[in-house]
Motif scaffolding. Structure first.
Motif, PDB file in Angstrom:
ATOM      1  N   ALA A 100      31.818 -24.620  -3.960  1.00  0.00           N
ATOM      2  CA  ALA A 100      31.358 -23.043  -3.704  1.00  0.00           C
ATOM      3  C   ALA A 100      31.618 -23.320  -2.160  1.00  0.00           C
ATOM      4  CB  ALA A 100      30.172 -23.140  -3.787  1.00  0.00           C
ATOM      5  N   VAL A 103      35.201 -21.334  -1.528  1.00  0.00           N
ATOM      6  CA  VAL A 103      34.696 -20.168  -1.889  1.00  0.00           C
ATOM      7  C   VAL A 103      34.123 -19.706  -0.544  1.00  0.00           C
ATOM      8  CG1 VAL A 103      33.229 -18.125  -3.134  1.00  0.00           C
ATOM      9  CG2 VAL A 103      34.274 -20.196  -4.350  1.00  0.00           C
ATOM     10  N   ASN A 171      21.005 -18.965   2.176  1.00  0.00           N
ATOM     11  CA  ASN A 171      21.104 -19.734   0.951  1.00  0.00           C
ATOM     12  C   ASN A 171      19.551 -19.898   0.258  1.00  0.00           C
ATOM     13  OD1 ASN A 171      21.044 -23.543   1.657  1.00  0.00           O
ATOM     14  ND2 ASN A 171      21.740 -22.105   0.499  1.00  0.00           N
ATOM     15  N   ASP A 204      24.208 -17.720  -0.988  1.00  0.00           N
ATOM     16  CA  ASP A 204      24.779 -19.339  -1.240  1.00  0.00           C
ATOM     17  C   ASP A 204      23.721 -19.564  -1.779  1.00  0.00           C
ATOM     18  OD1 ASP A 204      25.314 -21.463  -1.678  1.00  0.00           O
ATOM     19  OD2 ASP A 204      25.992 -22.270   0.198  1.00  0.00           O
ATOM     20  N   ILE A 206      23.996 -22.331  -4.417  1.00  0.00           N
ATOM     21  CA  ILE A 206      24.525 -23.281  -5.038  1.00  0.00           C
ATOM     22  C   ILE A 206      23.237 -24.039  -6.141  1.00  0.00           C
ATOM     23  CG2 ILE A 206      24.682 -24.635  -3.705  1.00  0.00           C
ATOM     24  CD1 ILE A 206      26.773 -24.867  -6.004  1.00  0.00           C
ATOM     25  N   VAL A 233      27.777 -16.078  -4.344  1.00  0.00           N
ATOM     26  CA  VAL A 233      27.820 -17.738  -4.514  1.00  0.00           C
ATOM     27  C   VAL A 233      27.420 -18.478  -5.318  1.00  0.00           C
ATOM     28  CG1 VAL A 233      29.124 -19.415  -3.619  1.00  0.00           C
ATOM     29  CG2 VAL A 233      29.609 -16.897  -2.426  1.00  0.00           C
ATOM     30  N   ASN A 234      28.209 -19.309  -6.232  1.00  0.00           N
ATOM     31  CA  ASN A 234      27.291 -19.550  -6.735  1.00  0.00           C
ATOM     32  C   ASN A 234      28.341 -21.608  -7.430  1.00  0.00           C
ATOM     33  OD1 ASN A 234      25.675 -21.564  -8.466  1.00  0.00           O
ATOM     34  ND2 ASN A 234      24.503 -19.627  -8.402  1.00  0.00           N
ATOM     35  N   GLY A 235      28.037 -22.457  -8.580  1.00  0.00           N
ATOM     36  CA  GLY A 235      28.807 -23.233  -8.582  1.00  0.00           C
ATOM     37  C   GLY A 235      27.910 -24.093  -9.683  1.00  0.00           C
ATOM     38  N   GLY A 248      33.421 -23.808  -7.441  1.00  0.00           N
ATOM     39  CA  GLY A 248      32.182 -22.982  -6.890  1.00  0.00           C
ATOM     40  C   GLY A 248      33.257 -21.802  -7.709  1.00  0.00           C
ATOM     41  N   TYR A 249      31.948 -20.804  -7.498  1.00  0.00           N
ATOM     42  CA  TYR A 249      32.234 -19.320  -7.940  1.00  0.00           C
ATOM     43  C   TYR A 249      31.373 -18.139  -7.157  1.00  0.00           C
ATOM     44  CZ  TYR A 249      28.254 -19.354 -10.925  1.00  0.00           C
ATOM     45  OH  TYR A 249      27.360 -19.692 -11.434  1.00  0.00           O
ATOM     46  N   GLY A 250      32.239 -17.107  -6.540  1.00  0.00           N
ATOM     47  CA  GLY A 250      31.926 -15.939  -6.369  1.00  0.00           C
ATOM     48  C   GLY A 250      31.862 -14.427  -6.813  1.00  0.00           C
TER      49      GLY A 250
END
Length: 412
Positions: A100, A103, A171, A204, A206, A233-235, A248-250
């Protein structure tokens, strides 16, 4: 001096990494250290995910992939966002990165012009301000004190916005405080954002899966009319104990994702093909391990909160998410150690715990909040009990003035 060099000068060394490195060095010297400074689950990656990674190797999934990630993974992410968050993205609105962290960096690097401002509620993850600086932007730190639950309030957001504001970074659950923004909290912030169409939100998420007794919410879900201004955004690092797999990915506006892919294409090219195929299982496969993680973390959280609050000079709230306790050490500031050193800051207290009692924590100043320390409870119960016992002893050993130390020296 080149522009990049100037930006690098503004980047602070990570206190989290510094404390962990110092703890490791002491351990190599034979010192018994309990490390509570790392944001890393102590669980193994679930067996099914490990096997998916092994299968990827055995089946030759070891070559270059598209920069944005292989299609089956992005489809799994798309389905996850729809299933868990009610967010419906096209597959080309999704990108995959080396954690993440990458990203987030790609988004900032792709979108910030020199002098653009990014609002960051504090306490915050240590990397946010420096990522902004490296991308040429200016971090605008907005204090969110403990009496407000460590959360950004609408009036403070409104006061921080200027014509140069490009992003608001949120976050939740928060590192380091464990604070969780409710849907109502996010809706209230969204009301402010609707008056400022130039401000985007980097959400964010995560720690999404690590919440206790409270529902998770994310900005694009809470304010669907703002979805074209939100990057989610996460992961899998925290939810599936895959920190070392680096994935991670967005998900967000198509043009932003395209620009982020351009950045990644010229840096890392793409994240590991093996990690990508393993992550399909982590996201789309059996999720029973998450409930097991949360149950264990909740028990550890309650243990740490109870014992920390019994230590003289320390206090902490019960966090609603993540796996950190953010401990106020205001009550030990000004006290004196057995060697005569005055504790003048949270850094002093953290070093005292490490060097004299063998417990590694991170000073709150690294997260833009003092005087606090961050204690990670992503460790075994036995380790946590040992650490808390040492912290209690460390606080008990402090005296209220230098005279006490001087008198003890004279008596000796």
């Amino acid at each position: 001096m080149p522009l990049l060099a100037k930006r690098l000068q503004a980047v602070r060394p990570s206190q989290t990494k510094a404390m962990t490195a110092k703890a490791c060095a002491l351990r190599e010297q034979g010192v018994d250290i309990v490390t509570l400074s790392q944001g890393e689950p102590d669980f193994d990656t679930p067996e099914a995910v490990q096997q998916a990674g092994i299968a990827a190797i055995l089946n030759g999934k070891t070559r270059y992939t598209p920069v944005a990630g292989v299609k089956p993974l992005r489809e799994a992410i798309r389905q996850k966002l729809l299933r868990d968050n009610g967010l419906d993205y096209d597959i080309d609105q999704i990108t995959v990165g080396c954690g993440a962290k990458q990203v987030v960096f790609n988004a900032l690097f792709a979108s910030l012009d020199t002098g653009d401002e990014v609002i960051i509620p504090t306490p915050c993850w240590v990397s946010y301000p420096d990522m902004v600086r490296l991308a040429g932007g200016e971090p605008v730190l907005v204090p969110c004190p403990e009496r407000l639950g460590f959360k950004l309030k609408p009036q403070d957001l409104a006061a921080a916005i200027t014509p140069r504001t490009k992003w608001l970074m949120l976050n939740s659950p928060n590192n380091p405080t464990g604070a969780v923004y409710s849907r109502a909290d996010l809706a209230a912030l969204a009301e402010v954002l609707r008056r400022h169409s130039h401000v985007h939100v980097l959400s964010d998420d995560i720690y999404e899966k690590l919440v206790y007794d409270v529902p998770f919410a994310t900005m694009a879900e809470a304010a669907p009319d703002l979805i074209e201004r939100v990057l989610t955004v996460n992961g899998v690092s925290k939810s599936s104990a895959m920190t070392g797999w680096r994935l991670g990915y967005g998900a967000g506006p198509k043009e932003l994702i395209k620009a982020m892919n351009t950045i990644e294409g010229q840096t890392s090219s793409h994240t590991s093909s093996i990690s990508q195929y393993a992550t399909i299982e982590a996201i789309a496969g059996n999720q029973d391990h998450i409930a097991e993680f949360v149950s264990a973390f909740r028990k550890r959280r309650d243990l740490v909160v109870e014992q920390i609050n019994e230590a003289e000079g320390l206090s902490c709230r019960v966090p609603d998410g993540a796996f950190y306790v953010f401990v106020s050490c205001a009550g030990v500031i000004g006290k004196v150690t057995a060697t005569g050193k005055v504790i003048e800051s949270d850094m002093d207290f953290a070093m005292y715990l490490l060097e004299q009692f063998g417990v590694a924590v991170v000073p709150g100043s690294g997260f833009m909040a003092s005087p606090y320390i961050r204690v990670s409870y992503a460790a075994s119960e036995d380790e946590l009990k040992r650490a808390c016992g040492r912290i209690f002893a460390a606080c008990t050993a402090l005296s209220t003035s230098e005279k006490t130390y001087e008198q003890s020296e004279a008596t000796a």
